[in-house]
Write an enzyme that holds these catalytic residues in place. Sequence first.
Site, mmCIF file in Angstrom:
data_model
loop_
_atom_site.group_PDB
_atom_site.id
_atom_site.type_symbol
_atom_site.label_atom_id
_atom_site.label_comp_id
_atom_site.label_asym_id
_atom_site.label_seq_id
_atom_site.Cartn_x
_atom_site.Cartn_y
_atom_site.Cartn_z
ATOM 1 C CE LYS A 1 1.432 -5.707 3.109
ATOM 2 N NZ LYS A 1 1.713 -4.283 3.307
ATOM 3 C CB ILE A 2 5.805 -12.007 0.299
ATOM 4 C CG1 ILE A 2 5.083 -12.240 1.622
ATOM 5 C CG2 ILE A 2 6.726 -13.194 -0.032
ATOM 6 C CD1 ILE A 2 5.996 -12.253 2.845
#
Length: 370
Positions: free
Chosen positions: A179-180
């Site tokens: 994810k980010i």
Amino acid sequence: MRLNIPLTGDLEVEAVREVIESGYLTQGPKTAAFEAAIREYTEARHAAAVSSATTGLHLALVALGVQPGDEVIIPGFSFPATANAVIQQGAIPVFVDIDIETFNLDPSLLEQAITERTRVIMPVHAFGLCADMDAINDIADRHGLPVLEDAACALGGTYHGRHAGTLGTAGVYSFHPRKIITTAEGGMITTDNDELAARIGVLRAHGAVRGELFMEFVDAGFNYRLSDVHSAIGLAQMQRITEIVDGRRAAAQKLRAALEGIDGVRLPIEPKTIAHTYQSFVILLDDDIDRDEVIRRMRTRDIETTLGTYGMHLQPYFRDRFGISDAQLPQTTRAHHQALTLPLYPQLEASDMVTIADALRASVAESRRG
């Protein structure tokens, strides 16, 4: 070449060392600081750290009052955790087809999926691109339904200037390594609803309310807390959040330029008023291209790729339990078979983009059916 490499370094190592040396490892001051950092960044009124985005979705559904037998509307195209959170509550996921241009829930199909048993609408911001939240919220408001954003991929993404995860009743982010930002494993629930936030806080920690000397257990809650070890990594990552998001977006534009003109490949779109995080750079291959063979061919060229995500109705559990046909979710079916995720992360060099493009061009040409 790997699909993704988290942007981490000495900052994260030192943050974990500090927690370990403090002797305070469970949910504590670092978690509170991490929650505050998310609140400040997203401008959400409340943020509650949880052990994963999946537990966050489940916890939010419980807090929203979803009961066994209730229905929750979700897009058909998502990682199965979206549906699993619904099923864990004994509720029924109602799959709605997607807009093939964005891979997000198609709002034009939403209203017909609402029944008297519908309790929540749960859109997913696919790969970091916000769903059409104005249209979704308008429909939800007409029917008096809360909207729970599965914003697992979308921290740093915006919709008309507002942060993903703050566009509905509540939102949930993921901090998995793909994810980010990452905390190794972890998630965060955001909401502006004071009552909902209070209920989430109680349910997250065994249903307990702390008194002067002891805890009083007022509900049958869960242990969905995030440790200070994980939160320390998250705090360090939040110091890099602008670098990470800007880096992914810049890398996506370079990869887009390198891929232009490859026959049979449709590149991801980004509407003018929606900022994509490019948690994943997902392309769509023409129907006469064998996507799985492209994955195999790219592997022989030492480049990791994978499917976009899952048409959940095509997975054995959901197929056997709900019996949804391909004809009911045609765009989801197409995306399941023809979407392809390419490597993308800020550390990629310009030469890597050329390597990816050259390998994809050759792999696609070698994978045409017939």
